[in-house]
Motif scaffolding. Sequence first.
Motif, mmCIF file in Angstrom:
data_model
loop_
_atom_site.group_PDB
_atom_site.id
_atom_site.type_symbol
_atom_site.label_atom_id
_atom_site.label_comp_id
_atom_site.label_asym_id
_atom_site.label_seq_id
_atom_site.Cartn_x
_atom_site.Cartn_y
_atom_site.Cartn_z
ATOM 1 N N PRO A 100 21.816 52.621 46.333
ATOM 2 C CA PRO A 100 23.109 53.170 46.564
ATOM 3 C C PRO A 100 23.343 52.210 45.772
ATOM 4 O O PRO A 100 22.030 50.853 45.225
ATOM 5 C CB PRO A 100 23.733 52.539 47.909
ATOM 6 C CG PRO A 100 22.964 53.103 48.994
ATOM 7 C CD PRO A 100 21.429 53.582 48.113
ATOM 8 N N ILE A 101 24.064 52.113 44.617
ATOM 9 C CA ILE A 101 24.034 50.704 43.744
ATOM 10 C C ILE A 101 25.142 50.000 43.494
ATOM 11 O O ILE A 101 26.717 50.274 43.926
ATOM 12 C CB ILE A 101 23.893 51.038 41.907
ATOM 13 C CG1 ILE A 101 22.940 51.959 41.578
ATOM 14 C CG2 ILE A 101 24.036 49.978 40.832
ATOM 15 C CD1 ILE A 101 23.073 52.896 40.645
ATOM 16 N N VAL A 102 24.834 48.576 43.794
ATOM 17 C CA VAL A 102 26.053 47.676 44.141
ATOM 18 C C VAL A 102 26.308 47.358 42.942
ATOM 19 O O VAL A 102 25.347 46.463 42.404
ATOM 20 C CB VAL A 102 25.421 46.682 45.683
ATOM 21 C CG1 VAL A 102 26.690 45.857 45.565
ATOM 22 C CG2 VAL A 102 25.321 47.149 46.411
ATOM 23 N N LEU A 103 27.445 46.748 42.125
ATOM 24 C CA LEU A 103 28.215 46.051 40.910
ATOM 25 C C LEU A 103 29.490 45.053 42.074
ATOM 26 O O LEU A 103 29.614 45.850 42.888
ATOM 27 C CB LEU A 103 28.280 47.314 40.137
ATOM 28 C CG LEU A 103 27.683 47.963 39.347
ATOM 29 C CD1 LEU A 103 28.226 48.621 38.428
ATOM 30 C CD2 LEU A 103 26.441 47.119 38.482
ATOM 31 N N GLY A 104 29.747 44.382 41.114
ATOM 32 C CA GLY A 104 30.689 43.609 41.204
ATOM 33 C C GLY A 104 31.603 43.876 41.097
ATOM 34 O O GLY A 104 32.819 44.080 39.987
ATOM 35 N N ALA A 105 33.016 43.788 41.848
ATOM 36 C CA ALA A 105 34.504 44.000 42.001
ATOM 37 C C ALA A 105 35.004 43.275 41.002
ATOM 38 O O ALA A 105 36.104 43.410 40.343
ATOM 39 C CB ALA A 105 34.746 44.018 43.026
ATOM 40 N N PRO A 106 34.706 41.906 40.565
ATOM 41 C CA PRO A 106 35.696 40.768 39.589
ATOM 42 C C PRO A 106 35.489 41.336 38.554
ATOM 43 O O PRO A 106 36.245 41.483 37.795
ATOM 44 C CB PRO A 106 35.046 39.628 40.085
ATOM 45 C CG PRO A 106 33.983 39.023 41.199
ATOM 46 C CD PRO A 106 33.816 41.009 41.809
ATOM 47 N N ASN A 107 34.123 42.316 37.623
ATOM 48 C CA ASN A 107 33.980 43.171 36.695
ATOM 49 C C ASN A 107 34.841 43.864 37.120
ATOM 50 O O ASN A 107 35.226 44.103 35.187
ATOM 51 C CB ASN A 107 32.172 43.358 37.167
ATOM 52 C CG ASN A 107 31.840 44.180 35.616
ATOM 53 O OD1 ASN A 107 32.604 44.534 35.047
ATOM 54 N ND2 ASN A 107 30.106 43.377 35.417
ATOM 55 N N VAL A 108 35.393 44.615 37.676
ATOM 56 C CA VAL A 108 35.978 45.641 37.684
ATOM 57 C C VAL A 108 37.459 44.964 36.992
ATOM 58 O O VAL A 108 38.254 45.582 36.371
ATOM 59 C CB VAL A 108 36.225 46.794 38.270
ATOM 60 C CG1 VAL A 108 37.398 47.558 38.583
ATOM 61 C CG2 VAL A 108 34.494 47.386 38.615
ATOM 62 N N MET A 109 37.827 44.033 38.456
ATOM 63 C CA MET A 109 38.717 43.584 38.290
ATOM 64 C C MET A 109 39.199 42.896 36.667
ATOM 65 O O MET A 109 40.758 42.824 36.056
ATOM 66 C CB MET A 109 39.120 42.722 39.096
ATOM 67 C CG MET A 109 40.625 41.890 39.458
ATOM 68 S SD MET A 109 40.370 40.456 40.593
ATOM 69 C CE MET A 109 39.498 39.065 39.524
ATOM 70 N N ARG A 110 38.222 42.103 36.569
ATOM 71 C CA ARG A 110 38.502 41.641 35.075
ATOM 72 C C ARG A 110 38.215 42.643 33.552
ATOM 73 O O ARG A 110 38.421 41.654 32.766
ATOM 74 C CB ARG A 110 37.817 39.943 35.207
ATOM 75 C CG ARG A 110 37.744 39.260 36.150
ATOM 76 C CD ARG A 110 36.193 38.038 35.889
ATOM 77 N NE ARG A 110 37.216 37.581 35.235
ATOM 78 C CZ ARG A 110 36.149 37.232 33.797
ATOM 79 N NH1 ARG A 110 34.968 38.563 33.826
ATOM 80 N NH2 ARG A 110 36.589 36.865 32.219
ATOM 81 N N GLY A 111 38.214 43.189 33.831
ATOM 82 C CA GLY A 111 37.721 43.951 33.075
ATOM 83 C C GLY A 111 36.514 44.204 31.903
ATOM 84 O O GLY A 111 35.893 44.719 30.789
ATOM 85 N N GLY A 112 35.511 43.319 32.480
ATOM 86 C CA GLY A 112 34.082 42.958 32.359
ATOM 87 C C GLY A 112 33.278 42.459 32.936
ATOM 88 O O GLY A 112 33.889 41.332 33.594
ATOM 89 N N SER A 113 32.107 41.915 32.374
ATOM 90 C CA SER A 113 31.318 40.728 33.069
ATOM 91 C C SER A 113 31.462 39.637 32.582
ATOM 92 O O SER A 113 31.558 39.566 31.110
ATOM 93 C CB SER A 113 29.298 41.213 33.220
ATOM 94 O OG SER A 113 28.795 40.531 33.760
ATOM 95 N N HIS A 114 31.782 38.261 33.376
ATOM 96 C CA HIS A 114 31.904 36.695 32.649
ATOM 97 C C HIS A 114 30.378 36.858 32.342
ATOM 98 O O HIS A 114 30.213 35.235 31.835
ATOM 99 C CB HIS A 114 32.830 36.147 33.381
ATOM 100 C CG HIS A 114 31.096 35.515 34.885
ATOM 101 N ND1 HIS A 114 31.018 36.580 35.633
ATOM 102 C CD2 HIS A 114 30.466 34.496 34.899
ATOM 103 C CE1 HIS A 114 29.788 36.391 36.896
ATOM 104 N NE2 HIS A 114 29.694 35.233 35.641
ATOM 105 N N THR A 115 29.246 37.551 32.409
ATOM 106 C CA THR A 115 27.864 36.577 31.853
ATOM 107 C C THR A 115 27.653 38.071 31.199
ATOM 108 O O THR A 115 26.705 37.785 30.120
ATOM 109 C CB THR A 115 27.499 37.205 33.203
ATOM 110 O OG1 THR A 115 27.108 37.567 33.279
ATOM 111 C CG2 THR A 115 27.289 35.658 34.111
ATOM 112 N N GLY A 116 28.507 38.667 30.437
ATOM 113 C CA GLY A 116 27.934 39.364 29.590
ATOM 114 C C GLY A 116 27.125 40.752 29.957
ATOM 115 O O GLY A 116 26.598 41.705 29.299
#
Length: 387
Positions: free
Chosen positions: A266-282
Amino acid sequence: MRVEIRGGRILWPDGTIEEGSLAIEGGRIAGPTRATGFSAHRVIDARGLLVLPGIVDLHGDAFERQIMPRPGVEVSLGVALQETDLQVVGNGITTVFHAITWSWEPGLRGRDMAHRLKEAIQAMRGRLAADTHIHLRHETFNLEAVEEIAGWLADGSIRLLAFNDHTPSIHKLLGQPAKLQKYAERAHLSVAEFEALLHRVWARRDEVPAAIRRLAKAAAASRVASASHDDLSAEQRQQFHQMGCTISEFPTTEEAARRAANLGDPIVLGAPNVMRGGSHTGAVGASAMIAKGLCQVLASDYYYPSLLHAAFRLAREGVLPFAKAWALISANPASAAGMTDRGMIRAGARADFVLVDDEQPALPRVAATVVAGRPVFQANRQLVAGF
């Protein structure tokens, strides 16, 4: 207590959404029911609402901001955990893993805080509305803690173990006092003291691989799920997989994620990344990774409301059908953590639900949250008599 959730649009395990009612007995789902055929002590009126499996959040550390709202300002752990619990259930999260970082740094992420948090969570379990567990984020250079963490695994204190490796990136900042300032403040040290500590920790780097293997083996022996954090490469993911560490948490490259997918991890990613439309760290874009099949789980990371909004955004933008988008925050994280009793609405499962008002699809809101058959949150309208 017998409870009925009546008249909502229910998300069933086959992915269909149909209006119906659910019976709850003993904190578990007894199955679909008709209002005329089930005598309930309490009725939850779900008319006009979606009835969805409760959200399972494997990795959330926003509670740290409740503990330390400003650098150097600490709030009582009891108050911080209680306020965090309100945020959690208010955002539809019924099972929450508090991601406690235990680092070689003192202060907010040090040994004393890790012990205090573990003890506070255990002491407050009866008061917390969400089913609350510990996700221990072990900084791999924290060699002094290895035996203690092995003991926590053996006694059941930890439900998820992650291997963090932030020390190399911090070590690169040696000689740059301005960039080390935030780490020193978090550790309640001067920059000079922090640099001296970092030198001592870095000098033992050759001992780290054996310590990782020791804890990975201990987690497997205790049947505790384990994750590698920020996988950099396919080789790194392969190495952790071979140690029985089968969750890839926030891989930093598509190469690492593809290896995890090929291994069935399983691969876990951040929901804020999806909600905001991209990563805050690039970092890699989570929505694009999901579209490629390179993410099975979303976690709140640093913002609890992001889970609900991420699932709805994925469905709204056509990245995934709604049922599959919701599985990223319910059935899939439950499965990854080995919690087979939750994540889907089926007979015998825990009666964990979130009732959602989706009248405005771009701005869904939680109308009520039910944990083990008990209503623990409701907003705006009276859904439960006497609640």
